[in-house]
Scaffold this motif. Structure first.
Motif, PDB file in Angstrom:
ATOM      1  N   THR A 126       0.856  -1.209  -0.133  1.00  0.00           N
ATOM      2  CA  THR A 126       0.008  -0.200   0.009  1.00  0.00           C
ATOM      3  C   THR A 126       0.740   1.336   0.061  1.00  0.00           C
ATOM      4  N   LYS A 127       1.950   1.184   0.871  1.00  0.00           N
ATOM      5  CA  LYS A 127       2.816   2.463   0.868  1.00  0.00           C
ATOM      6  C   LYS A 127       3.648   2.618  -0.513  1.00  0.00           C
ATOM      7  N   LEU A 128       3.995   1.421  -1.003  1.00  0.00           N
ATOM      8  CA  LEU A 128       4.620   1.386  -2.512  1.00  0.00           C
ATOM      9  C   LEU A 128       3.645   1.942  -3.575  1.00  0.00           C
ATOM     10  N   ILE A 129       2.494   1.765  -3.458  1.00  0.00           N
ATOM     11  CA  ILE A 129       1.288   2.243  -4.611  1.00  0.00           C
ATOM     12  C   ILE A 129       1.092   3.683  -4.144  1.00  0.00           C
ATOM     13  N   ASP A 130       0.982   4.230  -2.995  1.00  0.00           N
ATOM     14  CA  ASP A 130       0.808   5.512  -2.621  1.00  0.00           C
ATOM     15  C   ASP A 130       1.865   6.236  -3.035  1.00  0.00           C
ATOM     16  N   ILE A 158       5.437  -1.541   9.461  1.00  0.00           N
ATOM     17  CA  ILE A 158       4.898  -2.641   8.575  1.00  0.00           C
ATOM     18  C   ILE A 158       3.934  -3.226   9.162  1.00  0.00           C
ATOM     19  N   TYR A 159       3.456  -2.828  10.404  1.00  0.00           N
ATOM     20  CA  TYR A 159       2.252  -3.691  11.062  1.00  0.00           C
ATOM     21  C   TYR A 159       1.228  -2.485  11.383  1.00  0.00           C
ATOM     22  N   ARG A 160       1.207  -1.500  10.516  1.00  0.00           N
ATOM     23  CA  ARG A 160       0.048  -0.681  10.391  1.00  0.00           C
ATOM     24  C   ARG A 160      -1.071  -1.079   9.997  1.00  0.00           C
ATOM     25  N   GLY A 161      -2.118  -0.979  10.770  1.00  0.00           N
ATOM     26  CA  GLY A 161      -3.542  -1.543  10.420  1.00  0.00           C
ATOM     27  C   GLY A 161      -3.708  -2.969  10.565  1.00  0.00           C
ATOM     28  N   LEU A 162      -2.914  -3.460  11.686  1.00  0.00           N
ATOM     29  CA  LEU A 162      -3.133  -4.814  11.922  1.00  0.00           C
ATOM     30  C   LEU A 162      -4.392  -5.204  12.279  1.00  0.00           C
ATOM     31  N   PHE A 163      -5.062  -4.331  13.236  1.00  0.00           N
ATOM     32  CA  PHE A 163      -6.390  -4.765  13.633  1.00  0.00           C
ATOM     33  C   PHE A 163      -7.526  -4.945  12.435  1.00  0.00           C
ATOM     34  N   PRO A 164      -7.562  -3.872  11.456  1.00  0.00           N
ATOM     35  CA  PRO A 164      -8.527  -4.300  10.467  1.00  0.00           C
ATOM     36  C   PRO A 164      -8.147  -5.350   9.482  1.00  0.00           C
ATOM     37  N   VAL A 165      -6.776  -5.555   9.277  1.00  0.00           N
ATOM     38  CA  VAL A 165      -6.271  -6.685   8.554  1.00  0.00           C
ATOM     39  C   VAL A 165      -6.887  -7.789   9.024  1.00  0.00           C
ATOM     40  N   LYS A 224      -8.620  -0.789   6.014  1.00  0.00           N
ATOM     41  CA  LYS A 224      -7.293  -1.221   6.067  1.00  0.00           C
ATOM     42  C   LYS A 224      -6.505  -0.565   5.087  1.00  0.00           C
ATOM     43  N   THR A 225      -6.898  -0.179   3.896  1.00  0.00           N
ATOM     44  CA  THR A 225      -6.208   0.515   3.021  1.00  0.00           C
ATOM     45  C   THR A 225      -5.809   1.931   3.559  1.00  0.00           C
ATOM     46  N   ARG A 226      -6.950   2.541   4.228  1.00  0.00           N
ATOM     47  CA  ARG A 226      -6.589   3.933   4.857  1.00  0.00           C
ATOM     48  C   ARG A 226      -5.840   3.968   5.836  1.00  0.00           C
ATOM     49  N   MET A 227      -5.801   2.845   6.902  1.00  0.00           N
ATOM     50  CA  MET A 227      -4.708   2.714   7.842  1.00  0.00           C
ATOM     51  C   MET A 227      -3.466   2.473   7.489  1.00  0.00           C
ATOM     52  N   GLN A 228      -3.136   2.005   6.299  1.00  0.00           N
ATOM     53  CA  GLN A 228      -1.839   1.538   5.844  1.00  0.00           C
ATOM     54  C   GLN A 228      -1.231   2.775   4.906  1.00  0.00           C
ATOM     55  N   SER A 229      -1.893   3.685   4.558  1.00  0.00           N
ATOM     56  CA  SER A 229      -1.518   4.717   3.560  1.00  0.00           C
ATOM     57  C   SER A 229      -0.445   5.518   4.272  1.00  0.00           C
ATOM     58  N   ASN A 238      -6.917   5.783  15.179  1.00  0.00           N
ATOM     59  CA  ASN A 238      -7.002   4.243  15.154  1.00  0.00           C
ATOM     60  C   ASN A 238      -8.147   3.941  14.173  1.00  0.00           C
ATOM     61  N   SER A 239      -8.165   2.801  14.139  1.00  0.00           N
ATOM     62  CA  SER A 239      -9.044   2.031  13.111  1.00  0.00           C
ATOM     63  C   SER A 239     -10.578   2.501  13.275  1.00  0.00           C
ATOM     64  N   PHE A 240     -10.760   2.757  14.511  1.00  0.00           N
ATOM     65  CA  PHE A 240     -12.303   3.092  14.952  1.00  0.00           C
ATOM     66  C   PHE A 240     -12.533   4.616  14.208  1.00  0.00           C
ATOM     67  N   ASP A 241     -11.622   5.444  14.676  1.00  0.00           N
ATOM     68  CA  ASP A 241     -11.606   6.720  14.269  1.00  0.00           C
ATOM     69  C   ASP A 241     -11.707   6.802  12.749  1.00  0.00           C
ATOM     70  N   CYS A 242     -10.820   6.147  12.039  1.00  0.00           N
ATOM     71  CA  CYS A 242     -10.813   5.822  10.643  1.00  0.00           C
ATOM     72  C   CYS A 242     -12.454   5.657   9.989  1.00  0.00           C
ATOM     73  N   ALA A 243     -12.860   4.617  10.645  1.00  0.00           N
ATOM     74  CA  ALA A 243     -14.219   4.233  10.294  1.00  0.00           C
ATOM     75  C   ALA A 243     -15.158   5.459  10.605  1.00  0.00           C
ATOM     76  N   TYR A 244     -15.219   6.024  11.371  1.00  0.00           N
ATOM     77  CA  TYR A 244     -16.047   7.156  11.971  1.00  0.00           C
ATOM     78  C   TYR A 244     -16.000   8.326  11.095  1.00  0.00           C
ATOM     79  N   ARG A 245     -14.587   8.610  10.645  1.00  0.00           N
ATOM     80  CA  ARG A 245     -14.557   9.921   9.674  1.00  0.00           C
ATOM     81  C   ARG A 245     -14.902   9.482   8.175  1.00  0.00           C
TER      82      ARG A 245
END
Length: 289
Positions: A126-130, A158-165, A224-229, A238-245
């Motif tokens: 994801t980071k390479l594509i971004d 490299i473990y960014r977004g572990l929970f949503p993954v 997952k994608t947003r948390m790994q950008s 965190n993932s919940f804040d990401c989902a809420y926003r």
């Protein structure tokens, strides 16, 4: 459902082979899906393909591919070995595994692959594509990108977004394996009792399993994608804040962004993975006997 206990080595060989083949064939759809999920101007899948071909050429559609192929190879190996292990643990005295227990086995397999394979490989991909989409890319390839991420952010990078993954992979495997096993058992029990299914039917069953998986797990994939950008650390707590926003600022439909390319990939993926896996397993059994 009655299952024969598979040898872990056979599951590992068949799973890693299936994962490598599937990842390379379907990668352009993964690239388009990931690009479409980043925050900013929303482009249709075909627009992303045209823009990438115009600015980067065909090779642009394979940005981050090595990370996914290596990760997918490991992921599929872990997935099938874990699933066969959990399945044998949950089978009754007659070797039968009910649909709910198959769901639990798939969930467990998804969690294992998320921890040991998917999160690191998909974070890097994801980071390479971004990064490749930026005016002045900072990563020169897989090895340089990985080393830079680890140097700057540590292993947490490299473990960014572990929970949503973990949530996505658990749901993916649970839904995919349960759908595939149920349909396979139904076909073998009605149309072709006691017979080995031909590759065309196996591919079709796997494709249907992929279709069901996409629509049930898509929101987790977007989070997952947003948390790994590259900008996740500064944007989301965190993932919940990401989902809420995403929900409050962009609307509920945004959770299904990238459905078309992901659907294309998982339908093909389901067909390819299960077809390659079943054929390699049959070949290994034939060689051994």
């Amino acid at each position: 459902m009655v299952f024969a206990k598979e040898k872990p080595l056979h599951s590992l060989i068949a799973g890693t082979t299936a994962g490598a083949v599937e990842a390379f064939i379907t990668y352009p759809t993964e690239f388009v899906k990931t690009r479409s999920q980043f925050e900013g101007k929303k482009l249709a899948p075909l627009e992303i393909v045209r823009e990438t071909l115009r600015t980067k050429g065909v090779i642009g559609l394979y940005s981050g591919c090595t990370a996914l192929v290596l990760g997918n190879t490991t992921k599929a190996g872990v997935r099938f070995v874990s699933y066969d292990h959990f399945k044998s643990m949950l089978a009754d005295a007659e070797g039968k595994v009910s649909a709910p227990r198959s769901l639990v086995a798939g969930l467990g397999a998804g969690m294992m692959e998320a921890i040991f394979a998917v999160t690191p490989s998909e974070t890097i991909k994801t980071k390479l594509i971004d990064d490749a989409n930026r005016p002045n890319p900072q990563y020169r390839g897989l090895m340089h990108g990985t080393a830079t991420i680890v140097r700057r952010e540590g292993l947490a990078g490299i473990y960014r977004g572990l929970f949503p993954v973990m949530m996505r992979q658990g749901a993916n495997s649970a839904v995919r394996f349960t759908t595939y096993s149920t349909l396979k058992q139904f076909v073998q029990g009605t149309a072709r009792p006691g017979q080995t299914l031909p590759s065309t039917i196996t591919f079709g069953i796997g494709a249907i399993a992929g279709l069901v998986t996409v629509y049930t797990t898509m929101p987790l994939d977007v989070i997952k994608t947003r948390m790994q950008s590259l900008s996740a650390r500064s944007q989301y707590r965190n993932s919940f804040d990401c989902a809420y926003r995403i929900f409050t600022e962009e609307g509920v439909r945004r959770f299904w962004t990238g459905t078309t390319p992901r659907l294309a990939r998982l339908v093909m993926s389901g067909g390819i993975v299960f077809t390659v896996y079943e054929n390699v397993m049959n070949m290994l059994k034939a060689v051994e006997s």
